[in-house]
Structures are given as structure tokens and as C-alpha cells.
Design an enzyme around this catalytic site. Structure first.
Site, PDB file in Angstrom:
ATOM      1  N   CYS A  16       0.769  -1.183  -0.049  1.00 43.21           N
ATOM      2  CA  CYS A  16       0.085  -0.007   0.124  1.00 43.21           C
ATOM      3  C   CYS A  16       0.929   1.057   0.157  1.00 43.21           C
ATOM      4  CB  CYS A  16      -0.672  -0.054   1.278  1.00 43.21           C
ATOM      5  SG  CYS A  16      -1.962  -1.506   1.379  1.00 43.21           S
ATOM      6  N   ARG A  68       3.958   0.925  -6.759  1.00 47.43           N
ATOM      7  CA  ARG A  68       3.942  -0.067  -5.643  1.00 47.43           C
ATOM      8  C   ARG A  68       2.998  -1.409  -5.821  1.00 47.43           C
ATOM      9  NH1 ARG A  68       6.123   2.526  -0.888  1.00 47.43           N
ATOM     10  NH2 ARG A  68       5.046   1.479   0.548  1.00 47.43           N
ATOM     11  N   TRP A  86      -3.192  -2.425  -1.550  1.00 46.03           N
ATOM     12  CA  TRP A  86      -3.081  -3.417  -2.275  1.00 46.03           C
ATOM     13  C   TRP A  86      -3.440  -4.628  -0.886  1.00 46.03           C
ATOM     14  CZ3 TRP A  86       0.817  -7.775  -1.258  1.00 46.03           C
ATOM     15  CH2 TRP A  86       0.919  -8.619  -2.683  1.00 46.03           C
ATOM     16  N   ASN A 119      -0.752   0.778   6.041  1.00 47.74           N
ATOM     17  CA  ASN A 119      -0.158   0.045   5.334  1.00 47.74           C
ATOM     18  C   ASN A 119       0.375  -1.039   6.074  1.00 47.74           C
ATOM     19  OD1 ASN A 119       1.512  -1.290   3.269  1.00 47.74           O
ATOM     20  ND2 ASN A 119       3.187   0.394   3.290  1.00 47.74           N
ATOM     21  N   GLY A 120       0.413  -2.289   5.696  1.00 45.81           N
ATOM     22  CA  GLY A 120       0.926  -3.437   6.468  1.00 45.81           C
ATOM     23  C   GLY A 120      -0.143  -4.348   7.313  1.00 45.81           C
ATOM     24  N   GLU A 149      17.223 -15.320 -13.704  1.00 46.58           N
ATOM     25  CA  GLU A 149      16.969 -14.020 -13.436  1.00 46.58           C
ATOM     26  C   GLU A 149      16.109 -13.598 -14.813  1.00 46.58           C
ATOM     27  OE1 GLU A 149      16.398 -12.138 -11.676  1.00 46.58           O
ATOM     28  OE2 GLU A 149      16.175 -10.052 -12.960  1.00 46.58           O
ATOM     29  N   LYS A 203      12.366 -12.293 -15.166  1.00 44.88           N
ATOM     30  CA  LYS A 203      12.092 -11.182 -15.826  1.00 44.88           C
ATOM     31  C   LYS A 203      11.210 -11.348 -16.851  1.00 44.88           C
ATOM     32  CE  LYS A 203      13.239  -8.327 -13.983  1.00 44.88           C
ATOM     33  NZ  LYS A 203      13.753  -8.874 -12.977  1.00 44.88           N
ATOM     34  N   GLU A 225       7.492 -12.572 -15.289  1.00 47.11           N
ATOM     35  CA  GLU A 225       6.596 -11.453 -14.478  1.00 47.11           C
ATOM     36  C   GLU A 225       6.088 -10.337 -14.987  1.00 47.11           C
ATOM     37  OE1 GLU A 225       9.026  -9.532 -11.378  1.00 47.11           O
ATOM     38  OE2 GLU A 225      10.724  -9.337 -12.700  1.00 47.11           O
ATOM     39  N   HIS A 267      17.252 -34.985 -17.078  1.00 48.89           N
ATOM     40  CA  HIS A 267      16.779 -35.757 -15.993  1.00 48.89           C
ATOM     41  C   HIS A 267      15.321 -35.388 -15.646  1.00 48.89           C
ATOM     42  CE1 HIS A 267      20.811 -36.918 -14.856  1.00 48.89           C
ATOM     43  NE2 HIS A 267      21.292 -35.709 -15.052  1.00 48.89           N
ATOM     44  N   LYS A 323       5.913  -3.687  -5.809  1.00 52.12           N
ATOM     45  CA  LYS A 323       7.076  -3.401  -6.024  1.00 52.12           C
ATOM     46  C   LYS A 323       8.105  -3.744  -5.002  1.00 52.12           C
ATOM     47  CE  LYS A 323      11.032  -1.626  -7.608  1.00 52.12           C
ATOM     48  NZ  LYS A 323      11.754  -2.463  -8.555  1.00 52.12           N
TER      49      LYS A 323
HETATM   50  C1  AGP Z   1      12.112  -8.334  -9.408  1.00 49.55           C
HETATM   51  O1  AGP Z   1      11.881  -8.284 -10.693  1.00 49.55           O
HETATM   52  C2  AGP Z   1      10.908  -8.968  -8.559  1.00 49.55           C
HETATM   53  N1  AGP Z   1       9.949  -7.682  -8.810  1.00 49.55           N
HETATM   54  C3  AGP Z   1      10.897  -9.443  -7.530  1.00 49.55           C
HETATM   55  O2  AGP Z   1      11.237 -10.630  -7.243  1.00 49.55           O
HETATM   56  C4  AGP Z   1      12.004  -8.467  -6.345  1.00 49.55           C
HETATM   57  O3  AGP Z   1      13.405  -8.786  -6.717  1.00 49.55           O
HETATM   58  C5  AGP Z   1      11.867  -9.105  -5.076  1.00 49.55           C
HETATM   59  O4  AGP Z   1      10.557  -8.868  -4.499  1.00 49.55           O
HETATM   60  C6  AGP Z   1      12.718  -8.641  -3.844  1.00 49.55           C
HETATM   61  O5  AGP Z   1      12.642  -7.575  -3.755  1.00 49.55           O
HETATM   62  P1  AGP Z   1      13.770  -6.429  -2.847  1.00 49.55           P
HETATM   63  O6  AGP Z   1      15.033  -6.676  -3.677  1.00 49.55           O
HETATM   64  O7  AGP Z   1      13.101  -5.165  -2.830  1.00 49.55           O
HETATM   65  O8  AGP Z   1      13.666  -7.080  -1.491  1.00 49.55           O
END
Ligand code: AGP
Length: 608
Positions: free
Chosen positions: A2, A27, A75, A101-102, A480, A484, A487, A503, A603
Site C-alpha cells: 500500500c 507499488r 494492495w 499500510n501493513g 533472472e 524477468k 513477471e 533428468h 514493487k
Molecule cells: C524483481 O523483478 C521482482 N519484482 C521481485 O522478485 C523482487 O526482486 C523481490 O520481491 C525482492 O525485492 P527486494 O529486492 O526489494 O527485496
């Protein structure tokens, strides 16, 4: 995650709150709302959906009069996305409104207590319980009521509060979820993130846990939940405000991909001088010489940085490195002691799993070092020491420049530790330093050649299954690349150690399956190529990512090759990640996805 914003001053609050919330959209959220005090009472405007829907509903804020208010992007955690569950929530007869938030973990017993005392509720949220609790204790002194309620709340939360009877005051509460206070001229604000206020002011205070801020146009006072007064530092942020804007790019993600050479240059600069890496402030030579093992703990892409760092740090220092997902670390009874360095990597510095893992590591006596991009964030504050990446504000949910800056910090750590432990020659030390200093230029060269990757994305963007394979450090890169892609493009994708395909997973390879083979590690190229040939023999199309020197060899086993000039092995991941980022971006672009705000994602994941 949030977003919270608050304003008190001479200007109309609603337009300012909407503008601040717009900066917090990155966010991730599913509803938005504001509450404004016009001196005669509090007006709440809130709705499910995008911020634009709220803005349209209140004509850009002009319908909601008043110079004091709070705003929120939600959120959903407790209670589905809906108008009723969106914030702000009100207590009692609407004289008090709050945003949150939280998570308030003990909201159920508190809700029961309040219902037994005649309070009724209209939502499923924990937030409304906090609103009703503050109202329940309110007897004309808002700070006293907030403090009393906060003493009973359990969990991780940040609150923003307004009260009809105090027309110039907004109150902020911080408990394990970030909240900053921002200072203007004759006006003041608070927000979840500097990004929301950076265009209004550069003077901020990072609140610490269990603090209450009483914010008025000409004063800000800080208190404990027991009403003890606290003095707090006012800091000046050095961000380039435009960094939080798109600056003409179509997407934040593409802008941030292109910013990487400069972000890496900014990150390296404070730590390299006269051919040496100096990290003494973050990691004492005594600890470096005495430590017997290293844990790297993180989530998502930050975890993938740790996977790369493991290879580099072990190769140079011969110190055992174990990379563990933060969400697993807490529950695996990790073997941590005074001789253990626990490295926590986090862009946001607010990821709940990583923060809790940090606390677990400290409880077990480990030394915690955080690599973080957001100054003053919870993880930065909680760690024994911190190294800040200088990526600047990263808005796109899919991390790129933060990933790259984290990567180079781990390379610096590797040579710093190796230098102190005497496991690296002067020549190799100098070679890597020279490579780091040349890295931004090499990165720029690859980014300039983005068209070739764009063409490949145009050819393959209708694929529904894409596998990434690689060996050793290229496997870490495959992880990675796959994350990318999936997501932001919503294409199903997985990453496999290339030698592992036979395997089991190779049974999934059929005619037309796309396999991306990351083959930059020269001593393993032949092995990876044989794996590429195995999948080609079963109908797969193969894109290879490699260095110029291996391009011809690789082209025998690949339909398409992305190649770039080689550098020192430790720096190849910083180059290989660029075409993987660009490929993901263009695939999502051609599929018409919401690149900066992918569905279901935030985010920073501030809930476990
Ligand atoms: C990265 O593209 C993702 N959005 C996600 O995996 C992110 O790396 C992960 O949530 C960790 O976030 P942070 O680096 O802010 O701890």
C-alpha cells in the site's frame, strides 16, 4: 504494497494527495482513496480500481475541499478489493479517518472487544478496527487516543490519521513499515516513500519504529507511544527528482534498463580509489579475516544476485557461501554464529521475508550486512552495516538497474574479502578493478545494440513456454532471465541447470519450444552447447546468449545468437543480464502487457 500520503498546509489537499498517490502507483494497488478535513468535518472519497477512477470521481480533487488530508493506495491483504474495503476507513461517526499500510495481527480480538462495546463495522479490514479503536479512545485529544490505541496494536504497520476536531493536524505512526515526514515552507507532509514528495521538498525525516509524528503546517513533533517527546534528524535527499519520472520513455522499466551504465558508475564510485576497493565501514578487516562462512539471503531477483555472488565470492575467497531464500531461511534452523557473515540483498529494503530473516540472523549472533537501494529503509536500519546501491528510485516492478548495481557491489565485496584474506593476486585484483571501471561502457555498447534483441522478441512473442538453461554462473543468469520474462509478459517460463534437462524436464520440449541458452562461461560453453543440441533435436528453437569469441561455435547449435565482447569472468553476468532484460521487455511490449505494473505484483512485498 500500500501507499500512504498526508498533507497539511495552506493549499487545497486533494489535488496534492492525488499527485502523491500517482507517484506511489508503482507499488501496486487495487483501490485508492482520500480523506480531507475542510474545517467542518471530514470528507472521504474512495473507490476500487485505478487512481484515475478516483480522480475522475472527484474531478481531479476539486470536488473535495480542505487543506488537510490523507490518501492511500491499497494492495489488498485483509478483505478482497472492493469499495467498502478501500481506505480511508473511519471511526465512530466519521470524525476520525485513517489509512494504513501493513498488517495488524491482533485485529480480531480487538474487533470483538469493540463490537462488545457497541461498535459496528462495514468492512472486512484490519484497518477499520484501528480506526474504531482510536475513535473509541478519543476524548478530545487525538494524540492521546492514537498513542493509547497504538499501545494495543500488534503487527507491522504505518498509519495516517486525520480528525474533524483538529483541522490542521495529520498524525503518522510507524511500526516496522516505512513512513517519512517531509518538510515544506508553511506546510508539511508524510508519505510511505520519498518518491511521493520529492517534487515538493528535499527535507525529510525517516521515522523509526514505534514513533508517532504530529504534523501541522508550521510544526512537526515526534512522540513514543507513551507520549515521551523525541527529537528527530531532518535530512536532505540528494535525488535527482527527474529520476522518478519517465522522462519521455514509454515505460519506467525501459528507462531504468537504459540507466544501468550510469547507475553502476554511481554505485562503484564511492568504494574504488587508487585501484583498491574500500569497504571497511561496512565490513571490518577483523571480521573478514575471522569469518568462516557466508550466507546470502534475499528474495526474487535479489536472490538471483546472490546466486551469482556465490560463484564469484567462493572463487576468489574460498569462503563457503550458502544462498538461501529469505522465506526459507527463518525456518531452516540455519547454522549462524559470530563467525558468520549474513549478507541481505534488497532493493526496497522493505521486503518482509528478508527483514525477518535479518532479525533471525541477528538473534543467532551473525553479523548482518545489507545491500539496499533505499536509504533509511527498514532493512538498512536493522542491519549491523549497510552498503547502499546508487541506482536511484526504481519505479518499475521488475527490477533492472537495482539488480545490476547489487551485482557490482557483490563483485567489490568478493575482491575486498579476497584482498584481505590474501586469496587473490595483485594482478587479478587490478584486472578486476580495471574491468569494473570499464563495465559501464561495455554495458552501454550492449544497450546500443538493443535492436537485435527486439527483433528476436518480435519473432517469438507468441510463445507460451520458454525455458532458460545455463551452467554454473550462467544458470544463475538463467534464473533472472526467466523471472524477468514471466513477471512482465505472463509467458510460462522456467530456468534449469543445463545439465539437468535430461533428468526430466526435456520431456516438455516439443516442436517450437523456445529455449534460451546462456553460455558466457567459456570453460563450459561446449557442455551447454551439447545441451542446446539435445533440445534442438527434439524440435526446440534455441537462442544463445554468449560472448563474441564463442559466437561462431555457438551458432552451430543455435537458431539465433546474441553475442557481446567478453570481459573478466566476474563481470560477464553484468553484461549477459542486459539482453535478457531487453528480451523480456520487448516480449511484454509486443504482448501488450502492463509492463511497469504487472498483475498481482507489488514493487516491494511487505507481507510474508
Ligand atoms: C524483481 O523483478 C521482482 N519484482 C521481485 O522478485 C523482487 O526482486 C523481490 O520481491 C525482492 O525485492 P527486494 O529486492 O526489494 O527485496
Amino acid at each position: 504494497m500500500c501507499g500512504i500520503i498526508g498533507y497539511t498546509g495552506p493549499r487545497q489537499a486533494a489535488p496534492l494527495l492525488l499527485a502523491g498517490l500517482e507517484k506511489l502507483e508503482y507499488r501496486g494497488y487495487d483501490s485508492a482513496g482520500i480523506a480531507v478535513n475542510d474545517g467542518n468535518g471530514i470528507e472521504v472519497a474512495k473507490t476500487m480500481g485505478r487512481l484515475a477512477a478516483l480522480s475522475t470521481m472527484i474531478h481531479g480533487g476539486s470536488d473535495v475541499k480542505g487543506t488537510v488530508g490523507i490518501g492511500h493506495t491499497r494492495w489488498a491483504t485483509h478483505g478482497k478489493p472492493s469499495d467498502e474495503n478501500s481506505h480511508p476507513h473511519v471511526g465512530g461517526d466519521g470524525r476520525i479517518a485513517i489509512v494504513h499500510n501493513g498488517i495488524i495481527e491482533n485485529y480480531k480480538p480487538l474487533k470483538e472487544m469493540l463490537m462488545n462495546r457497541g461498535r459496528s463495522f462495514v468492512s472486512e479490514t484490519d484497518t477499520e478496527v484501528a480506526a474504531q479503536l482510536i475513535d473509541y479512545y478519543y476524548e478530545g485529544d487525538l494524540l492521546a487516543a492514537v498513542a493509547r490505541a497504538v499501545r494495543e496494536l500488534e503487527g507491522s504497520y504505518a498509519l495516517g490519521i486525520v480528525c474533524a476536531d483538529e483541522p490542521d493536524t495529520i498524525i503518522g505512526v510507524k511500526s516496522h513499515v516505512p513512513l517519512i515526514v517531509a518538510y515544506g515552507e508553511g506546510e508539511n507532509m508524510f508519505a510511505s516513500d520519498i518518491v511521493a514528495v520529492a517534487d515538493q521538498t528535499r527535507r525529510v525525516t525517516y521515522m523509526d519504529d514505534d514513533e508517532i509524528a504530529v504534523v501541522r503546517p508550521d510544526s512537526v513533533e515526534f512522540y513514543t507511544p507513551f507520549l515521551d517527546r523525541i527529537e528527530k534528524e531532518i535530512r536532505t535527499i540528494d535525488w535527482d527528482v527527474s529520476a522518478a519520472d519517465k522522462c519521455g520513455y514509454e515505460h519506467y522499466m525501459f528507462k531504468e534498463i537504459m540507466e544501468q551504465p550510469e547507475a553502476v558508475r554511481r554505485t562503484l564510485a564511492p568504494f574504488i580509489a587508487d585501484g583498491r576497493v574500500s569497504l571497511e565501514n561496512a565490513l571490518s578487516p577483523e571480521l573478514v579475516r575471522s569469518m568462516s562462512r557466508i550466507f546470502i539471503v534475499a528474495c526474487g531477483s535479489s536472490y538471483h544476485v546472490g546466486m551469482v555472488a556465490k560463484y564469484n565470492i567462493e572463487k576468489l575467497t574460498r569462503v563457503p557461501v550458502e544462498v538461501v531464500l529469505a522465506s526459507e531461511f527463518r525456518y531452516c534452523d540455519p547454522i549462524v554464529g559470530p563467525d558468520t557473515l549474513v549478507l541481505l540483498i534488497s532493493q526496497s529494503g522493505e521486503t518482509a521475508d528478508t527483514l525477518e530473516a535479518l532479525r533471525e540472523a541477528k538473534r543467532r549472533g551473525g553479523h548482518t550486512l545489507a545491500i539496499v537501494n533505499v536509504e533509511g529503509s527498514s532493512i538498512a536500519q536493522a542491519a549491523d552495516s549497510v552498503i547502499y546501491t546508487k541506482a536511484g528510485p526504481e519505479i518499475a516492478v521488475a527490477t533492472t538497474k537495482a539488480y545490476s548495481t547489487q551485482l557490482v557491489v557483490t563483485v567489490m565485496l568478493a575482491i575486498y574479502i579476497a584482498g584481505l584474506r590474501g586469496t587473490i593476486s595483485d594482478a587479478e585484483y587490478a584486472d578486476i578493478i580495471a574491468g569494473l571501471e570499464a563495465l559501464p561502457e561495455h554495458m552501454q555498447h550492449i544497450l546500443n545494440d538493443k535492436a537485435s534483441t527486439q527483433k528476436l522478441a518480435y519473432r517469438y512473442f507468441n510463445c507460451e513456454d520458454i525455458f532458460f538453461i545455463g551452467r554454473n554462473i550462467d544458470y544463475a543468469m538463467s534464473l533472472e532471465g526467466s523471472l524477468k520474462l514471466k513477471e512482465i509478459s505472463y509467458i510460462h517460463s522456467d530456468a534449469y541447470a543445463a545439465g539437468e534437462l535430461k533428468h526430466g524436464t526435456i520431456s516438455l520440449v516439443v516442436d517450437g519450444t523456445l529455449v534460451i541458452a546462456v553460455a558466457t562461461c567459456s570453460r563450459l560453453v561446449e557442455k551447454t552447447l551439447s545441451n542446446a543440441q539435445e533440445v534442438k533435436a527434439r524440435g526446440a528453437r534455441v537462442i544463445a546468449v554468449t560472448t563474441d569469441g564463442n559466437a561462431e561455435k555457438v551458432s552451430a547449435a543455435a537458431d539465433n545468437v546474441i553475442a557481446f565482447p567478453a570481459m573478466h569472468d566476474l563481470l560477464l553476468p553484468s553484461l549477459a543480464v542486459l539482453p535478457l532484460q531487453l528480451f523480456a521487455y520487448y516480449m511484454a511490449l509486443y504482448r501488450g502487457c502492463d509492463i511497469d505494473k504487472p498483475r498481482n505484483l507489488a514493487k516491494s512485498v511487505t507481507v510474508e
